[in-house]
Design a protein around this motif. Structure first.
Motif, mmCIF file in Angstrom:
data_model
loop_
_atom_site.group_PDB
_atom_site.id
_atom_site.type_symbol
_atom_site.label_atom_id
_atom_site.label_comp_id
_atom_site.label_asym_id
_atom_site.label_seq_id
_atom_site.Cartn_x
_atom_site.Cartn_y
_atom_site.Cartn_z
ATOM 1 N N VAL A 137 0.879 -1.364 -0.136
ATOM 2 C CA VAL A 137 0.016 -0.120 0.109
ATOM 3 C C VAL A 137 0.808 1.377 -0.002
ATOM 4 O O VAL A 137 0.554 2.290 -0.655
ATOM 5 C CB VAL A 137 -0.913 0.010 1.298
ATOM 6 C CG1 VAL A 137 -1.533 1.303 1.570
ATOM 7 C CG2 VAL A 137 -2.011 -1.226 1.046
ATOM 8 N N GLU A 138 2.052 1.293 0.751
ATOM 9 C CA GLU A 138 2.919 2.368 0.962
ATOM 10 C C GLU A 138 3.488 2.741 -0.454
ATOM 11 O O GLU A 138 3.718 3.854 -1.079
ATOM 12 C CB GLU A 138 3.935 2.283 1.857
ATOM 13 C CG GLU A 138 3.342 2.195 3.286
ATOM 14 C CD GLU A 138 4.343 1.770 4.305
ATOM 15 O OE1 GLU A 138 5.519 1.558 3.928
ATOM 16 O OE2 GLU A 138 4.085 1.990 5.460
ATOM 17 N N ASP A 139 3.872 1.536 -1.381
ATOM 18 C CA ASP A 139 4.539 1.772 -2.457
ATOM 19 C C ASP A 139 3.458 2.219 -3.470
ATOM 20 O O ASP A 139 3.841 3.037 -4.519
ATOM 21 C CB ASP A 139 5.050 0.336 -3.213
ATOM 22 C CG ASP A 139 6.056 -0.295 -2.217
ATOM 23 O OD1 ASP A 139 6.687 0.466 -1.498
ATOM 24 O OD2 ASP A 139 6.495 -1.147 -2.386
ATOM 25 N N ALA A 140 2.169 1.615 -3.514
ATOM 26 C CA ALA A 140 1.251 2.306 -4.137
ATOM 27 C C ALA A 140 0.943 3.711 -4.003
ATOM 28 O O ALA A 140 0.638 4.696 -4.972
ATOM 29 C CB ALA A 140 -0.015 1.564 -3.945
ATOM 30 N N THR A 170 -5.534 2.401 0.294
ATOM 31 C CA THR A 170 -5.396 2.432 1.840
ATOM 32 C C THR A 170 -5.809 1.301 2.386
ATOM 33 O O THR A 170 -6.164 0.478 1.682
ATOM 34 C CB THR A 170 -6.237 3.465 2.147
ATOM 35 O OG1 THR A 170 -7.816 3.293 1.854
ATOM 36 C CG2 THR A 170 -6.106 4.921 1.565
ATOM 37 N N ILE A 171 -5.337 1.425 3.279
ATOM 38 C CA ILE A 171 -5.539 -0.245 4.469
ATOM 39 C C ILE A 171 -6.962 0.199 5.154
ATOM 40 O O ILE A 171 -6.957 1.189 5.626
ATOM 41 C CB ILE A 171 -4.398 -0.187 5.515
ATOM 42 C CG1 ILE A 171 -3.128 -0.666 4.866
ATOM 43 C CG2 ILE A 171 -4.755 -1.273 6.240
ATOM 44 C CD1 ILE A 171 -3.259 -2.053 4.175
ATOM 45 N N HIS A 172 -7.862 -0.740 4.874
ATOM 46 C CA HIS A 172 -9.325 -0.583 5.479
ATOM 47 C C HIS A 172 -9.288 -1.187 6.653
ATOM 48 O O HIS A 172 -9.674 -0.562 7.885
ATOM 49 C CB HIS A 172 -10.175 -1.122 4.327
ATOM 50 C CG HIS A 172 -11.332 -1.407 4.935
ATOM 51 N ND1 HIS A 172 -12.382 -0.020 5.507
ATOM 52 C CD2 HIS A 172 -12.194 -2.456 5.409
ATOM 53 C CE1 HIS A 172 -13.480 -0.572 5.962
ATOM 54 N NE2 HIS A 172 -13.584 -1.943 5.904
ATOM 55 N N TYR A 232 -9.186 0.234 -12.675
ATOM 56 C CA TYR A 232 -10.564 0.054 -13.308
ATOM 57 C C TYR A 232 -11.539 1.065 -12.065
ATOM 58 O O TYR A 232 -12.641 0.970 -12.473
ATOM 59 C CB TYR A 232 -11.141 -1.005 -13.416
ATOM 60 C CG TYR A 232 -10.332 -1.969 -14.474
ATOM 61 C CD1 TYR A 232 -10.128 -1.700 -15.650
ATOM 62 C CD2 TYR A 232 -9.354 -3.181 -13.885
ATOM 63 C CE1 TYR A 232 -9.443 -2.073 -16.736
ATOM 64 C CE2 TYR A 232 -8.770 -3.745 -14.902
ATOM 65 C CZ TYR A 232 -8.580 -3.159 -16.321
ATOM 66 O OH TYR A 232 -7.703 -4.035 -17.291
ATOM 67 N N GLY A 233 -10.883 1.367 -11.255
ATOM 68 C CA GLY A 233 -11.650 2.335 -10.175
ATOM 69 C C GLY A 233 -10.916 3.482 -9.818
ATOM 70 O O GLY A 233 -9.575 3.637 -10.071
ATOM 71 N N ALA A 234 -11.651 4.427 -9.063
ATOM 72 C CA ALA A 234 -10.823 5.619 -8.652
ATOM 73 C C ALA A 234 -10.104 5.366 -7.329
ATOM 74 O O ALA A 234 -9.210 6.090 -6.896
ATOM 75 C CB ALA A 234 -11.777 6.548 -8.277
ATOM 76 N N ARG A 235 -10.566 4.346 -6.433
ATOM 77 C CA ARG A 235 -9.612 4.294 -5.157
ATOM 78 C C ARG A 235 -9.653 2.500 -4.891
ATOM 79 O O ARG A 235 -10.790 1.942 -5.321
ATOM 80 C CB ARG A 235 -10.232 4.943 -4.068
ATOM 81 C CG ARG A 235 -11.746 4.709 -3.764
ATOM 82 C CD ARG A 235 -12.103 5.637 -2.665
ATOM 83 N NE ARG A 235 -13.451 5.532 -2.281
ATOM 84 C CZ ARG A 235 -13.785 5.125 -1.067
ATOM 85 N NH1 ARG A 235 -12.978 4.551 -0.518
ATOM 86 N NH2 ARG A 235 -15.178 4.894 -0.759
ATOM 87 N N ALA A 236 -8.831 2.245 -4.118
ATOM 88 C CA ALA A 236 -8.866 0.762 -3.601
ATOM 89 C C ALA A 236 -8.493 0.760 -2.195
ATOM 90 O O ALA A 236 -8.079 1.530 -1.619
ATOM 91 C CB ALA A 236 -7.864 -0.109 -4.481
#
Length: 430
Positions: A298-301, A309-311, A340-344
């Motif tokens: 997640v930090e690399d992304a 983000t971490i949920h 394919y989306g705005a956020r993950a």
């Protein structure tokens, strides 16, 4: 319905079922033999001996007082008068003296004059009889009316049954050991590990083990062939691409930029082929902290400018993973999500039995009837995903699926209830 209910309570392991098969007949035989022994020995034999004693007692009680010693002496029966209060005493016997029940019942039925039956002493029988001459105490040897130590047969039967069961279980354990070894080798191979295994045991188990070894070798050869083929093709394509880059560098900017984009896309496709060819063969499993691995991805992304983000993080602990392969699988899921989306969002759930890595996005998702096809190599679902936001070769989910299977797990696709897009879960047994 009753069989299904009974099956629910039966042992599930092979040792438990083998022990049940071994012990159940022994217990049934013990019960049958015990019932037959009690009926034939405790009742029939005791009845015969009691009837003989009853005839002697009638002879003694019917004799004149003057000749009573001459009759009772040779019969080894001691007869003496007692106080009338003794007639009110209760019957006594030891709690484990089962033959005493038969003796007491038989004596009272044959001689109604008997008032008290005292069997508390295992060596003698003491009777109080209300005779015509007054209360009499009659004492004789217990061995004359019931067999000595009648419980010895039951004790010997139980002892030797336990002994034979232990010996049989040791032998059964040696027979089941090759099956357990085969199961461990198959489980390790299913998780991508190569465990040394040599077929052994009974003929049937040895045949199954040999078939497993042949199957494992054939699958490993197929995987090696696929890896070599894709690696060779991808590697050979790098040389002409390099020459094309050098040739493009000499063109004008207007002509060079579109062609360089095509070459870059081809290079990315080749990298995807190499990743797919590498699959799960790059490293051996090692103890990894899944939470730290997910945070690092997640930090690399986030450093790359992606909205990841971490949920949630549930549980903690280490898991046996191939870190390079698992990182590639999770990174592919995250890349697909932000493409394919705005956020993950990434979630990690660790329990005593399983590890779950979840990636969710807010994109269009994948229809349920196309999710199985989406995990196949080189499949692109144009209607399902927004292809304007990025192109692909259809290997992202296929690589993640292969890596999950190599860890003995599975990749599950669904719809995110929170974000509304695709939900991808990598579930691995710990």
């Amino acid at each position: 319905m009753s069989f299904a209910l009974l099956k629910h309570y039966l042992p599930r392991g092979i040792y438990g079922r083998a022990a049940l098969i071994l012990l159940l007949p022994v217990v049934v035989v013990q019960l049958v033999v015990s019932v037959v022994f009690i009926q034939r020995h405790f009742e029939d034999v005791t009845h015969q001996m009691a009837d003989a004693v009853v005839r002697e007692l009638r002879m003694v009680l019917g004799a004149q007082e003057a000749v009573l010693p001459e009759i009772a002496g040779p019969l080894q029966i001691d007869v003496r008068p007692v106080e009338p209060e003794v007639l009110e005493a209760p019957d006594t016997r030891l709690w484990y003296d089962f033959s005493g029940l038969v003796v007491k019942t038989r004596l009272r039925a044959a001689l109604p004059e008997i008032a008290v039956v005292d069997l508390y002493d295992n060596d003698i029988v003491r009777l109080v009889i209300d005779s015509d001459r007054g209360p009499l105490e009659v004492v004789f040897d217990r061995r004359r009316i019931s067999a000595a130590n009648p419980h010895q047969l039951l004790v010997n039967m139980v002892f030797f049954s336990v002994l034979i069961t232990i010996i049989a279980f040791i032998y059964l354990r040696n027979q089941l050991r090759p099956i357990k070894r085969l199961a461990r080798a198959a489980e390790a191979f299913g998780r991508g590990r190569h465990m040394a295994y040599t077929p052994g045991g009974a003929t049937e188990v040895r045949a199954a083990g040999t078939a497993f070894v042949d199957m494992r070798n054939r699958i490993e050869r197929q995987i090696e062939t696929r890896t070599l083929m894709l690696s060779g093709v991808s590697h050979d394509l790098r040389t002409p691409l390099t020459r094309m880059r050098l040739a493009l560098s000499m063109l004008e900017d207007d002509d060079r930029v579109p062609l360089e984009q095509d070459v870059t896309e081809m290079q990315r496709m080749i990298d995807a082929f190499l990743s797919f060819a590498a699959g799960d063969t790059e490293s051996e499993p090692e103890s990894v902290d899944p939470v730290e691995m997910a945070k690092s991805i997640v930090e690399d992304a986030q450093r790359a400018g992606q909205a990841v983000t971490i949920h949630s993080i549930e549980g903690s602990g280490m898991a046996m993973l191939r870190p390079v392969a698992m990182r590639r699988a999770l990174d592919n899921l995250v890349s697909n999500a932000v493409r394919y989306g705005a956020r993950a969002e990434v979630s990690v759930a660790i329990t005593d039995k399983s590890l779950r890595l979840r990636v969710e996005d807010d994109g269009p998702g994948i229809p349920e009837d196309q999710r199985a096809d989406a995990q196949r190599p080189f499949v692109r679902l144009d209607p399902a995903r927004n292809q304007d936001k990025g192109s692909g070769v259809g290997l992202g989910l296929a690589i993640a699926t292969d890596i999950a299977r190599a860890h003995g797990g599975v990749l599950r696709l669904g719809r995110s209830d929170r974000l509304g897009g695709l939900r991808a879960d990598i579930v691995i047994a710990r």
